[in-house]
Design a protein around this motif. Structure first.
Motif, PDB file in Angstrom:
ATOM      1  N   SER A 206       0.825  -1.195   0.000  1.00 19.17           N
ATOM      2  CA  SER A 206       0.000   0.000   0.000  1.00 19.17           C
ATOM      3  C   SER A 206       0.868   1.258   0.000  1.00 19.17           C
ATOM      4  O   SER A 206       2.017   1.223   0.420  1.00 19.17           O
ATOM      5  CB  SER A 206      -0.859  -0.060   1.258  1.00 19.17           C
ATOM      6  OG  SER A 206      -2.015   0.700   1.126  1.00 19.17           O
ATOM      7  N   GLU A 287      -7.961  -3.254  -7.232  1.00 20.45           N
ATOM      8  CA  GLU A 287      -8.606  -3.069  -5.923  1.00 20.45           C
ATOM      9  C   GLU A 287      -8.135  -1.818  -5.215  1.00 20.45           C
ATOM     10  O   GLU A 287      -7.496  -1.898  -4.166  1.00 20.45           O
ATOM     11  CB  GLU A 287      -8.275  -4.264  -5.025  1.00 20.45           C
ATOM     12  CG  GLU A 287      -8.581  -5.597  -5.617  1.00 20.45           C
ATOM     13  CD  GLU A 287      -8.034  -6.735  -4.751  1.00 20.45           C
ATOM     14  OE1 GLU A 287      -7.021  -6.565  -4.054  1.00 20.45           O
ATOM     15  OE2 GLU A 287      -8.645  -7.792  -4.787  1.00 20.45           O
ATOM     16  N   ARG A 290      -7.251   3.230  -0.750  1.00 21.05           N
ATOM     17  CA  ARG A 290      -6.813   4.562  -0.340  1.00 21.05           C
ATOM     18  C   ARG A 290      -7.025   5.635  -1.423  1.00 21.05           C
ATOM     19  O   ARG A 290      -7.512   6.715  -1.143  1.00 21.05           O
ATOM     20  CB  ARG A 290      -5.317   4.497   0.000  1.00 21.05           C
ATOM     21  CG  ARG A 290      -4.769   5.772   0.591  1.00 21.05           C
ATOM     22  CD  ARG A 290      -3.228   5.696   0.672  1.00 21.05           C
ATOM     23  NE  ARG A 290      -2.721   4.443   1.149  1.00 21.05           N
ATOM     24  CZ  ARG A 290      -2.380   4.178   2.409  1.00 21.05           C
ATOM     25  NH1 ARG A 290      -2.487   5.108   3.322  1.00 21.05           N
ATOM     26  NH2 ARG A 290      -1.917   2.987   2.747  1.00 21.05           N
ATOM     27  N   ARG A 326      -2.933   6.558  12.320  1.00 24.96           N
ATOM     28  CA  ARG A 326      -1.868   6.365  11.322  1.00 24.96           C
ATOM     29  C   ARG A 326      -0.533   7.014  11.719  1.00 24.96           C
ATOM     30  O   ARG A 326       0.513   6.404  11.517  1.00 24.96           O
ATOM     31  CB  ARG A 326      -2.320   6.830   9.927  1.00 24.96           C
ATOM     32  CG  ARG A 326      -3.506   6.010   9.400  1.00 24.96           C
ATOM     33  CD  ARG A 326      -3.751   6.201   7.909  1.00 24.96           C
ATOM     34  NE  ARG A 326      -2.696   5.629   7.110  1.00 24.96           N
ATOM     35  CZ  ARG A 326      -1.713   6.300   6.560  1.00 24.96           C
ATOM     36  NH1 ARG A 326      -1.650   7.610   6.688  1.00 24.96           N
ATOM     37  NH2 ARG A 326      -0.776   5.685   5.887  1.00 24.96           N
ATOM     38  N   TYR A 387      -8.427   4.656   5.983  1.00 22.79           N
ATOM     39  CA  TYR A 387      -7.777   4.058   7.155  1.00 22.79           C
ATOM     40  C   TYR A 387      -7.752   5.004   8.355  1.00 22.79           C
ATOM     41  O   TYR A 387      -6.817   4.975   9.147  1.00 22.79           O
ATOM     42  CB  TYR A 387      -6.356   3.584   6.801  1.00 22.79           C
ATOM     43  CG  TYR A 387      -6.344   2.626   5.625  1.00 22.79           C
ATOM     44  CD1 TYR A 387      -6.909   1.365   5.739  1.00 22.79           C
ATOM     45  CD2 TYR A 387      -5.810   2.994   4.388  1.00 22.79           C
ATOM     46  CE1 TYR A 387      -6.936   0.495   4.666  1.00 22.79           C
ATOM     47  CE2 TYR A 387      -5.835   2.138   3.300  1.00 22.79           C
ATOM     48  CZ  TYR A 387      -6.405   0.891   3.452  1.00 22.79           C
ATOM     49  OH  TYR A 387      -6.430   0.030   2.377  1.00 22.79           O
TER      50      TYR A 387
HETATM   51  N1  LLP Z   1      -6.364  -5.350  -1.872  1.00 24.66           N
HETATM   52  C1  LLP Z   1      -5.892  -6.032  -0.809  1.00 24.66           C
HETATM   53  C2  LLP Z   1      -5.868  -7.482  -0.853  1.00 24.66           C
HETATM   54  C3  LLP Z   1      -5.430  -5.333   0.316  1.00 24.66           C
HETATM   55  O1  LLP Z   1      -4.958  -6.010   1.354  1.00 24.66           O
HETATM   56  C4  LLP Z   1      -5.484  -3.926   0.338  1.00 24.66           C
HETATM   57  C5  LLP Z   1      -5.023  -3.166   1.500  1.00 24.66           C
HETATM   58  C6  LLP Z   1      -6.018  -3.270  -0.784  1.00 24.66           C
HETATM   59  C7  LLP Z   1      -6.438  -4.017  -1.877  1.00 24.66           C
HETATM   60  C8  LLP Z   1      -6.155  -1.779  -0.849  1.00 24.66           C
HETATM   61  O2  LLP Z   1      -4.937  -1.147  -0.772  1.00 24.66           O
HETATM   62  P1  LLP Z   1      -4.874   0.438  -0.968  1.00 24.66           P
HETATM   63  O3  LLP Z   1      -5.312   0.732  -2.363  1.00 24.66           O
HETATM   64  O4  LLP Z   1      -5.784   1.034   0.026  1.00 24.66           O
HETATM   65  O5  LLP Z   1      -3.451   0.759  -0.696  1.00 24.66           O
HETATM   66  N2  LLP Z   1      -3.825   0.568   7.273  1.00 24.66           N
HETATM   67  C9  LLP Z   1      -2.757   0.870   6.330  1.00 24.66           C
HETATM   68  C10 LLP Z   1      -3.045   0.316   4.956  1.00 24.66           C
HETATM   69  C11 LLP Z   1      -3.287  -1.178   4.990  1.00 24.66           C
HETATM   70  C12 LLP Z   1      -3.645  -1.725   3.639  1.00 24.66           C
HETATM   71  C13 LLP Z   1      -4.165  -3.117   3.767  1.00 24.66           C
HETATM   72  N3  LLP Z   1      -4.540  -3.714   2.531  1.00 24.66           N
HETATM   73  C14 LLP Z   1      -2.547   2.380   6.272  1.00 24.66           C
HETATM   74  O6  LLP Z   1      -3.257   3.109   6.957  1.00 24.66           O
HETATM   75  O7  LLP Z   1      -1.667   2.842   5.570  1.00 24.66           O
END
Ligand code: LLP
Length: 434
Positions: A206, A287, A290, A326, A387
Motif C-alpha cells: 500500500s 482493488e 486509499r 496512522r 484508514y
Molecule cells: N487489496 C488487498 C488485498 C489489500 O490487502 C489492500 C489493503 C487493498 C487491496 C487496498 O490497498 P490500498 O489501495 O488502500 O493501498 N492501514 C494501512 C493500509 C493497509 C492496507 C491493507 N490492505 C494504512 O493506513 O496505511
C-alpha cells in the motif's frame, strides 16, 4: 485537498459547498468529512485508464479503507465491485443491498465468512489451500449446485518501497500462496467441482508511489499464466492486480495520477500477455482503497490548550490517535490548516506541534505546522478519508466521532457519532462483582 475545497469570502474553508465552521458547529468536533465529488472524480479517473483494456476490467473498491452502508451505496452507484475481509464488511455490503461483484479476502477466513460467501455468491480470493478445503466442505452442506468462483492469491516476491507494515508482496508475506506450492493448489482447484478457478491475485502493498512494481508483478503473472496453460491445458480467464496506489499527504508526496496508474496496468497487460508471450488476455480487476477515498476525507478538530515550552510549542486538539491512528502506527505525516482562517496573519504565524488528547506522548498528529491559531479555532487535517474511521478505536474510552458526507451545499451523516451510552451498552458486571 478534496476537489470541492474552497475558501469563502470570510476566509473559511468550505467543503462540498458547506462551511467547515457550520459543519463543526452542527455536527461537533472531532468530525470526519467525506467529499462525494472527490470520490466520484477519483472513480472516473480509475475507470478512464481501464476503459480500453480489450478483455474488460472491473475496479473493485477495497472496503477496508472506509466502509459503511452509505459508502456501499456510493460504490454501487460508481459501478465498482467491492472487496470485503470480514463478516462485518460482508454484512455491511448486504445491508446496503450491494448489487455488484463482491470478493472475499483474508488470510484466516472463518467458516461463517466462507458460508456467507457460498450463500450470497461472493467470489473467494483464497489465501491458502485450507481456505479451499473448507470451501469445498461448506459447499457439500448446502443446496447450491453452481461452483464458487475462486481467485488464488500468490506471493509474487516483490518488495514494495513503503512502510514495512503495509508491504504484502515480499517473499515472507503472511498473505498468499508461495509460488513453490501453486501448482498443487491449482491442481486441487481443477479437481473440485464446487470450485471454478478464475485466476490469480496479488496485492503487493500500500501507498506505492511508483509504477514499476505493478509492471513487475504483471511480468510475474504472465510467466505463471503461460506455465499454467502448458501444464494444465487450462487458460486462466481472469487476473486481479490488487490495489496500493499512494496519495499525497504532504506537499513533498508526488503520487502517480490515477488514470496513469490504470492505463499503465492496462497497457502492460497487453504487452506482457499478448505481445511478448502470445497469450490470451485475461479479464482484469484492480482493488483501489486509499486512492479512491483518501483525499476525499478531511478531519476537523477544535483547538484546546496551547502550551509553549522552551524547545517546542504544543497545540492540543479534541481528537487524536483514536480517530487517526496512522501517525503513531506508521509515522504517517499529514497537512494541517486553520479552517476558519485559511489565509493566516503573517505576524501570528508560529510553529506548533499538533497533539491529540490521548494519554500517550506519541499521540502527535502533525509535527511542526506553521499556523496562525488560537483556542477555539478549527484545525483541518487533510487526506484522512482512508484508514482513519476504519482503524479508529475507543482508546481512553472516548466515543468515535460522526462522519458526514458533503455534496453541492448539502451535508448529512454517513455515520452517527457514538455516545457514552454506546460505550456502556456492551459492559457486563460478573455476578461476583455485583
Ligand atoms: N487489496 C488487498 C488485498 C489489500 O490487502 C489492500 C489493503 C487493498 C487491496 C487496498 O490497498 P490500498 O489501495 O488502500 O493501498 N492501514 C494501512 C493500509 C493497509 C492496507 C491493507 N490492505 C494504512 O493506513 O496505511
Amino acid at each position: 485537498m478534496p476537489v470541492s475545497a474552497r475558501v469563502s469570502k470570510g476566509n473559511v474553508l468550505t467543503l462540498g459547498g458547506v462551511s467547515t465552521e457550520v459543519l463543526a458547529r452542527d455536527f461537533g468536533t472531532p468530525l470526519w468529512i467525506m467529499c462525494q465529488d472527490t470520490i466520484e472524480a477519483a472513480a472516473r479517473e480509475i475507470a478512464a485508464g481501464l476503459q480500453h483494456y480489450p478483455a474488460g476490467a472491473l475496479p473493485c473498491y477495497a472496503g477496508k479503507a472506509f466502509l459503511c452502508t452509505a459508502m456501499v451505496r456510493l460504490v454501487d452507484k460508481l459501478g465498482f465491485g467491492l472487496d470485503v475481509v470480514s463478516k462485518g464488511e460482508i454484512e455491511t455490503a448486504l445491508a446496503a443491498n450491494f448489487k455488484g461483484s463482491i470478493y472475499l479476502h483474508g488470510n484466516n477466513k472463518t467458516d461463517e465468512e466462507l458460508a456467507l460467501a457460498v450463500k450470497h455468491n461472493l467470489k473467494v480470493v483464497a489465501d491458502n489451500q485450507q481456505d479451499l478445503e473448507r470451501l469445498v466442505q461448506l459447499h457439500s452442506k448446502t443446496e447450491r449446485t453452481t461452483p464458487t468462483e475462486v481467485l488464488l492469491r500468490i506471493i509474487p516476491g516483490i518488495d514494495l518501497d513503503t512502510h514495512d507494515h503495509i508491504k504484502t508482496g515480499h517473499d515472507t508475506s503472511k498473505f498468499g500462496i508461495p509460488l513453490s506450492q501453486l501448482n498443487d493448489t491449482i491442481a486441487y482447484c481443477l479437481s473440485e467441482k464446487s470450485i471454478k478457478l478464475m485466476g490469480l491475485h496479488a496485492h503487493i502493498g500500500s501507498q506505492a508511489m511508483d509504477l514499476e512494481p505493478f509492471q513487475q508483478v504483471i511480468e510475474v503473472f504472465a510467466d505463471i499464466y503461460e506455465e499454467v496453460s502448458k501444464r494444465f491445458s487450462y487458460v486462466l480467464p481472469h487476473l486481479d492486480i490488487g490495489g496500493g496506489l499512494g496519495i499525497a499527504y504532504v506537499a513533498s508526496d508526488k503520487p502517480i495520477a490515477l488514470e496513469e496508474w490504470t492505463r499503465t496496468i492496462s497497457n502492460k497487460m497487453v504487452e506482457a500477455f499478448q505481445e511478448k508471450r502470445g497469450l490470451p488476455l485475461p479479464s482484469l480487476s484492480i482493488e483501489p482503497g486509499r486512492c479512491l477515498v483518501g483525499t476525499a476525507g478531511v478531519t476537523l478538530y477544535r483547538v484546546g490548550r496551547m502550551k509553549q515550552l522552551e524547545q517546542i510549542n504544543y497545540l492540543s486538539v479534541d481528537g487524536g490517535m483514536a480517530d487517526n491512528p496512522r501517525p503513531i502506527t506508521y509515522q504517517a505525516a499529514y497537512t494541517a490548516m486553520v479552517a476558519n482562517r485559511m489565509e493566516p496573519r503573517e505576524e501570528h504565524l508560529k510553529t506548533w506541534t499538533i497533539v491529540g488528547r490521548y494519554c500517550e506522548s506519541g499521540d502527535i498528529i502533525v509535527e511542526e505546522a506553521q499556523l496562525d491559531a488560537a483556542p477555539g479555532d478549527i484545525i483541518a487535517i487533510f487526506a484522512t478519508g482512508a484508514y482513519n474511521y476504519s482503524m479508529a478505536s475507543n482508546y481512553n474510552r472516548t466515543a468515535r466521532p460522526a462522519c458526514v458526507l458533503v455534496k453541492d451545499g448539502h451535508s448529512e451523516l454517513m455515520i452517527a457519532p457514538e455516545t457514552e451510552e454506546d460505550l456502556l451498552r456492551l459492559d457486563r458486571i460478573p455476578s461476583w462483582l455485583k
